[in-house]
Scaffold this motif. Structure first.
Motif, mmCIF file in Angstrom:
data_model
loop_
_atom_site.group_PDB
_atom_site.id
_atom_site.type_symbol
_atom_site.label_atom_id
_atom_site.label_comp_id
_atom_site.label_asym_id
_atom_site.label_seq_id
_atom_site.Cartn_x
_atom_site.Cartn_y
_atom_site.Cartn_z
ATOM 1 N N TYR A 92 0.879 -1.142 0.126
ATOM 2 C CA TYR A 92 0.001 0.026 -0.120
ATOM 3 C C TYR A 92 0.878 1.066 -0.032
ATOM 4 O O TYR A 92 2.148 1.302 0.511
ATOM 5 N N PHE A 93 0.379 2.194 -0.597
ATOM 6 C CA PHE A 93 1.437 3.501 -0.978
ATOM 7 C C PHE A 93 0.263 4.732 -0.895
ATOM 8 O O PHE A 93 -0.715 4.543 -1.710
ATOM 9 N N LYS A 94 0.291 5.669 -0.460
ATOM 10 C CA LYS A 94 -0.253 6.910 -0.653
ATOM 11 C C LYS A 94 0.909 8.085 -0.245
ATOM 12 O O LYS A 94 1.618 8.376 0.679
ATOM 13 N N VAL A 95 0.762 9.294 -0.940
ATOM 14 C CA VAL A 95 1.566 10.350 -0.891
ATOM 15 C C VAL A 95 0.647 11.690 -1.102
ATOM 16 O O VAL A 95 -0.394 11.537 -1.812
ATOM 17 N N GLU A 96 1.084 12.529 -0.288
ATOM 18 C CA GLU A 96 0.066 13.825 -0.115
ATOM 19 C C GLU A 96 1.001 15.005 -0.371
ATOM 20 O O GLU A 96 2.172 15.117 -0.039
ATOM 21 N N ASN A 97 0.536 16.078 -1.310
ATOM 22 C CA ASN A 97 1.382 17.285 -1.608
ATOM 23 C C ASN A 97 2.595 16.997 -2.633
ATOM 24 O O ASN A 97 3.581 17.704 -2.086
ATOM 25 N N PHE A 98 2.594 15.990 -3.054
ATOM 26 C CA PHE A 98 3.964 15.757 -3.937
ATOM 27 C C PHE A 98 3.513 16.103 -5.540
ATOM 28 O O PHE A 98 2.886 15.661 -6.006
ATOM 29 N N PHE B 291 -2.621 10.950 -3.784
ATOM 30 C CA PHE B 291 -2.709 9.928 -4.739
ATOM 31 C C PHE B 291 -2.255 8.602 -3.957
ATOM 32 O O PHE B 291 -1.597 8.571 -2.885
ATOM 33 N N GLU B 292 -3.041 7.515 -4.206
ATOM 34 C CA GLU B 292 -2.582 6.106 -3.510
ATOM 35 C C GLU B 292 -2.942 4.958 -4.451
ATOM 36 O O GLU B 292 -3.766 5.096 -5.431
ATOM 37 N N MET B 293 -2.313 3.874 -4.008
ATOM 38 C CA MET B 293 -2.178 2.500 -4.891
ATOM 39 C C MET B 293 -2.568 1.611 -3.815
ATOM 40 O O MET B 293 -1.858 1.608 -2.574
ATOM 41 N N ILE C 192 3.755 13.990 2.430
ATOM 42 C CA ILE C 192 3.773 12.939 3.388
ATOM 43 C C ILE C 192 3.336 11.789 2.566
ATOM 44 O O ILE C 192 2.624 11.624 1.852
ATOM 45 N N TYR C 193 4.335 10.800 3.068
ATOM 46 C CA TYR C 193 4.159 9.342 2.563
ATOM 47 C C TYR C 193 3.529 8.578 3.559
ATOM 48 O O TYR C 193 3.934 8.283 4.744
ATOM 49 N N TYR C 194 2.440 7.742 3.109
ATOM 50 C CA TYR C 194 1.948 6.412 3.948
ATOM 51 C C TYR C 194 2.509 5.245 2.992
ATOM 52 O O TYR C 194 2.123 5.141 2.171
ATOM 53 N N TYR C 195 2.658 4.202 4.049
ATOM 54 C CA TYR C 195 3.186 2.987 3.077
ATOM 55 C C TYR C 195 3.133 1.967 4.271
ATOM 56 O O TYR C 195 3.157 1.887 5.337
ATOM 57 N N GLU C 196 2.778 0.660 3.521
ATOM 58 C CA GLU C 196 2.805 -0.525 4.299
ATOM 59 C C GLU C 196 3.408 -1.806 3.369
ATOM 60 O O GLU C 196 3.580 -1.532 2.441
ATOM 61 N N LYS D 144 -6.607 9.443 -10.055
ATOM 62 C CA LYS D 144 -7.010 8.248 -9.157
ATOM 63 C C LYS D 144 -6.491 7.271 -9.818
ATOM 64 O O LYS D 144 -6.616 7.008 -11.106
ATOM 65 N N SER D 145 -5.986 5.937 -9.218
ATOM 66 C CA SER D 145 -5.530 4.888 -9.992
ATOM 67 C C SER D 145 -6.525 3.913 -9.593
ATOM 68 O O SER D 145 -7.111 3.697 -8.692
ATOM 69 N N TYR D 146 -6.940 3.120 -10.804
ATOM 70 C CA TYR D 146 -7.640 2.060 -10.954
ATOM 71 C C TYR D 146 -6.842 0.630 -11.172
ATOM 72 O O TYR D 146 -6.086 0.376 -12.187
ATOM 73 N N LYS D 147 -7.007 -0.255 -10.193
ATOM 74 C CA LYS D 147 -6.233 -1.350 -10.123
ATOM 75 C C LYS D 147 -6.748 -2.553 -11.081
ATOM 76 O O LYS D 147 -8.046 -2.784 -11.127
ATOM 77 N N TYR D 148 -5.945 -3.310 -11.945
ATOM 78 C CA TYR D 148 -6.351 -4.322 -12.719
ATOM 79 C C TYR D 148 -5.390 -5.631 -12.359
ATOM 80 O O TYR D 148 -4.439 -5.562 -12.563
#
Length: 371
Positions: free
Chosen positions: A12-18, A24-26, A103-107, A349-353
């Motif tokens: 999982y990944f999300k970034v803010e203000n970049f 934006f998140e995946m 800000i980066y959020y990740y797992e 927005k990202s759409y996952k396939y």
């Protein structure tokens, strides 16, 4: 400890203000990820944001590398020293909001923490700091004694806040060749590739043989890789030895596709148990060789336990990715295509396939490039 236990693969990944991303998140990220979308939608920006690192010096080194690639700073930029923070603030921080922080959020896969990991880089103008805070900072880090720079970077990792001291910034500038796991578009043969190969592959018999075996799938007559100064005076170069040819051949003479494959394979090895970002992966690769290219890359990444993030705009690249997976079904479960689309709010927005989704779409002529 095995490879999976030390793996830094993202799930999982999300970034803010970049840059252009307010947010934006995946989600549900795989090991092999192809990012598609219209031109100027932000594909490269995603790769740049994925160069984040828990080590504050390496994180800023990665952002500095991107600035060099963009020709926004010189290499090395010794004269500007701390001004790299100014460039980082001006180039990377989103200008549409009021926040002055990325800000980066990740797992990670296998990470069982209850809370997401979080990294923040806060940008503050020195002139707006309270006098008492400036005095305290001067005592801790004597980097505010002149006006050579405008901003200070505050690094916050999981609520552990640090201001970067001057010795760290000087270290960063002295190490402008520090490795960044990002391959920009049109990056071909250069002195850095020679250095990367020399330091990471040349002295390992196993890694060198693995590299040669991979290259044989597209360059069947290759028998050896050597470092030599005999081709260009006073310069070390990577050279290839071929079966039934007596003389060494410079790697740079083999064409853009061969050089790109060589670079990617070397950097995949360097990024063992981590991730690598490859911009416009289709550039320079002949389409009739692209299925083999994908199969080589998938196998090399599996062997090194390297997570791949690559961008493309071409449907042919997607089709050959799909074709390679059909012939190597063991990779299907960990393969993804992410389509980027701009919403009416201007948010991307990202759409996952997953494999079954994009295989169905591609086989039935459905457009999934976001255009």
């Amino acid at each position: 400890m095995n490879d999976k236990e030390v793996s830094k693969h993202l799930k999982y990944f999300k970034v803010e203000n970049f840059k252009r991303f307010g947010l934006f998140e995946m989600e549900d990220i795989g090991q092999f990820n192809l990012i598609v979308g219209d031109n100027n939608i932000g594909k490269t920006t995603i790769l740049e944001s994925l160069t984040f690192n828990e080590n504050k010096i390496e994180l800023l080194a990665n952002l500095t590398f991107i600035l060099m690639v963009r020709k926004l700073i010189e290499e090395p930029d010794y004269q500007n020293k701390f001004k790299n923070l100014d460039y980082i603030n001006e180039f990377f921080i989103n200008k549409l909001g009021n926040k002055k922080e990325i800000i980066y959020y990740y797992e990670y896969y296998g990470d069982h923490n209850l809370n997401l990991n979080c990294i923040k880089i806060t940008s503050k103008e020195v002139s707006q700091l309270p006098p008492k805070e400036i005095e305290e900072l001067n005592q801790k880090h004597p980097i505010f004694l002149d006006d050579v720079f405008k901003y200070v970077a505050i690094f916050n990792h999981n609520n552990n806040e640090q201001i970067l001291p001057s010795d760290s910034l000087n270290f960063l500038m002295r190490n402008s060749d520090k490795y960044c796991p990002y391959i920009p578009i049109n990056l071909g043969y250069d002195k850095h590739l020679t250095l990367l190969y020399s330091e990471n592959i040349q002295n390992s018999k196993i890694l060198k043989q693995e590299l040669i075996s991979d290259l044989k799938l597209m360059i069947p007559d290759i028998t050896d890789i050597e470092l030599t100064s005999s081709l260009i005076k006073n310069q070390i170069n990577i050279a290839i030895r071929f079966e039934n040819i007596d003389k060494l051949m410079p790697l740079s003479f083999l064409g853009e596709g061969a050089v790109k494959l060589f670079r990617i394979l070397v950097e995949v090895i360097i990024c063992k148990n981590n991730r690598i970002m490859i911009d416009e992966i289709d550039t320079g690769i002949y389409f009739d060789r692209f299925k083999d290219f994908w199969k080589i890359l998938l196998n090399a990444a599996k062997r090194s336990n390297t997570q791949i993030f690559a961008t493309t705009h071409n449907v042919e690249c997607m089709n050959y990715f799909n074709a390679a997976l059909k012939e190597s079904p063991e990779f299907k479960q960990n393969s993804r295509i992410y389509t980027l689309q701009e919403l009416p709010s201007k948010m991307i927005k990202s759409y996952k396939y997953n494999y079954n989704d994009f295989n169905y779409a591609l086989e039935n002529g459905h457009e999934i490039r976001g255009i």
